[in-house]
Design a protein around this motif. Structure first.
Motif, PDB file in Angstrom:
ATOM      1  N   GLN A  77      12.442  33.704  18.918  1.00  0.00           N
ATOM      2  CA  GLN A  77      13.666  33.565  19.702  1.00  0.00           C
ATOM      3  C   GLN A  77      14.819  33.049  18.854  1.00  0.00           C
ATOM      4  O   GLN A  77      15.943  33.555  18.946  1.00  0.00           O
ATOM      5  N   VAL A  78      14.553  32.051  18.023  1.00  0.00           N
ATOM      6  CA  VAL A  78      15.599  31.514  17.155  1.00  0.00           C
ATOM      7  C   VAL A  78      16.079  32.584  16.181  1.00  0.00           C
ATOM      8  O   VAL A  78      17.285  32.772  15.971  1.00  0.00           O
ATOM      9  N   ALA A  79      15.117  33.307  15.571  1.00  0.00           N
ATOM     10  CA  ALA A  79      15.478  34.352  14.610  1.00  0.00           C
ATOM     11  C   ALA A  79      16.303  35.442  15.278  1.00  0.00           C
ATOM     12  O   ALA A  79      17.286  35.936  14.710  1.00  0.00           O
ATOM     13  N   SER A  80      15.921  35.831  16.498  1.00  0.00           N
ATOM     14  CA  SER A  80      16.638  36.891  17.207  1.00  0.00           C
ATOM     15  C   SER A  80      18.067  36.481  17.534  1.00  0.00           C
ATOM     16  O   SER A  80      18.998  37.276  17.422  1.00  0.00           O
ATOM     17  N   VAL A  81      18.258  35.219  17.930  1.00  0.00           N
ATOM     18  CA  VAL A  81      19.602  34.727  18.222  1.00  0.00           C
ATOM     19  C   VAL A  81      20.437  34.693  16.954  1.00  0.00           C
ATOM     20  O   VAL A  81      21.597  35.142  16.937  1.00  0.00           O
ATOM     21  N   GLU A  82      19.867  34.197  15.871  1.00  0.00           N
ATOM     22  CA  GLU A  82      20.623  34.120  14.610  1.00  0.00           C
ATOM     23  C   GLU A  82      21.035  35.504  14.110  1.00  0.00           C
ATOM     24  O   GLU A  82      22.093  35.664  13.513  1.00  0.00           O
TER      25      GLU A  82
END
Length: 285
Positions: A56-61
């Motif tokens: 989720q963090v990677a996708s947002v970034e």
């Protein structure tokens, strides 16, 4: 053509697929990465700190998915972002809307009044989550699950307009009786939707009028319409039908729509009669 020119002249367009990642998501993601790296955190460390997954963090970034408000608040605290992420949340949420609707959403967000006529469905600003999801899942060709999720979230986020304090906004919704009789997905979903309509109609800045089927022919049968007035008293009309959308601002055109809408208000049930009808129908489900 600039957005200002489009608004002044009126625009007509076709709804298209949302293929590109919204710029707001990419900009937000870059800021998250900047603050994370300044804090000396890996993506995994940030994920652990805010109780989200690494994916989720990677996708947002990477701008592949939008941040929800809960993500933003958690990241603000973990990264000491000073409100930089929070101030972008409105743009991130707006970018979840279909591309064809985003410009009008900006007009809507700046308006002091919004009057609408809806012949087929409960208007989006008054929809429950279950009702909105059922409509989007019925879309054909079918929408991907993540697009359905994003558009439901965006539709619900728009409803913050109903309780906006500065400046306050006035709403009038004229809805055809057929729209409140159409059972979407199930009687349970529809009962919840009608009860939500009643709750909204009790708010001081919202008026709900039902156009009875017994009225027969009237000028609204040509199709739905949304009329908005901005803080500087400019008036616009938004029309959407069968994947074709149009925003008009020509004074003569807009004046005709306001006259038409005034007639519809006299032909529909008044607010008390409308509430009684909705209450009765909810009790029958």
């Amino acid at each position: 053509m600039s957005r200002t020119t489009q608004r002044e002249c009126g625009t007509t367009g076709r709804r298209g697929p949302d293929k590109e990642r919204p710029a707001a998501w990419s900009a937000y993601g870059k800021l998250v990465r900047l603050f994370r790296e300044r804090a000396g955190l890996t993506q995994q460390a940030l994920a652990d700190a805010i109780d989200y997954s690494l994916e989720q963090v990677a996708s947002v970034e990477q701008g592949r998915r939008p941040a929800k408000a809960a993500f933003t608040e958690a990241a603000e605290r973990a990264l000491d972002a000073g409100g930089a992420l929070r101030v972008l949340q409105e743009d991130v949420d707006r970018a979840k809307l279909p591309v064809f609707f985003q410009d009008f959403a900006l007009l809507e967000a700046e308006a002091v009044s919004r009057f609408s006529y809806d012949p087929l469905l409960i208007p989006g600003l008054l929809q429950t989550e279950a009702y909105a999801q059922a409509l989007l899942e019925a879309h054909f060709p079918p929408l991907p699950d993540d697009i359905v999720e994003q558009r439901v979230a965006a539709r619900l986020a728009r409803q913050a307009l109903l309780s906006r304090k500065s400046p306050p906004m006035v709403f009038v919704f004229i809805v055809e009786e057929a729209a409140i009789r159409r059972v979407v997905r199930s009687t349970t979903v529809m009962r919840g939707q009608l009860e939500h309509l009643l709750a909204c109609s009790k708010t001081r800045n919202i008026e709900l009028q039902i156009m009875p089927t017994a009225r027969g022919a009237h000028s609204g049968l040509n199709g739905p319409m949304v009329l908005v007035e901005s803080t500087d008293r400019k008036q616009f009309v938004y029309i959407e039908a069968q994947d074709i959308v149009s925003v008009r601002s020509d004074r003569n055109e807009v004046s005709e729509f306001w006259l038409r809408y005034g007639m519809l208000r006299t032909q529909a049930l008044d607010t008390e009669e409308s509430s009684r009808l909705v209450e009765c129908m909810a009790g029958e489900l």
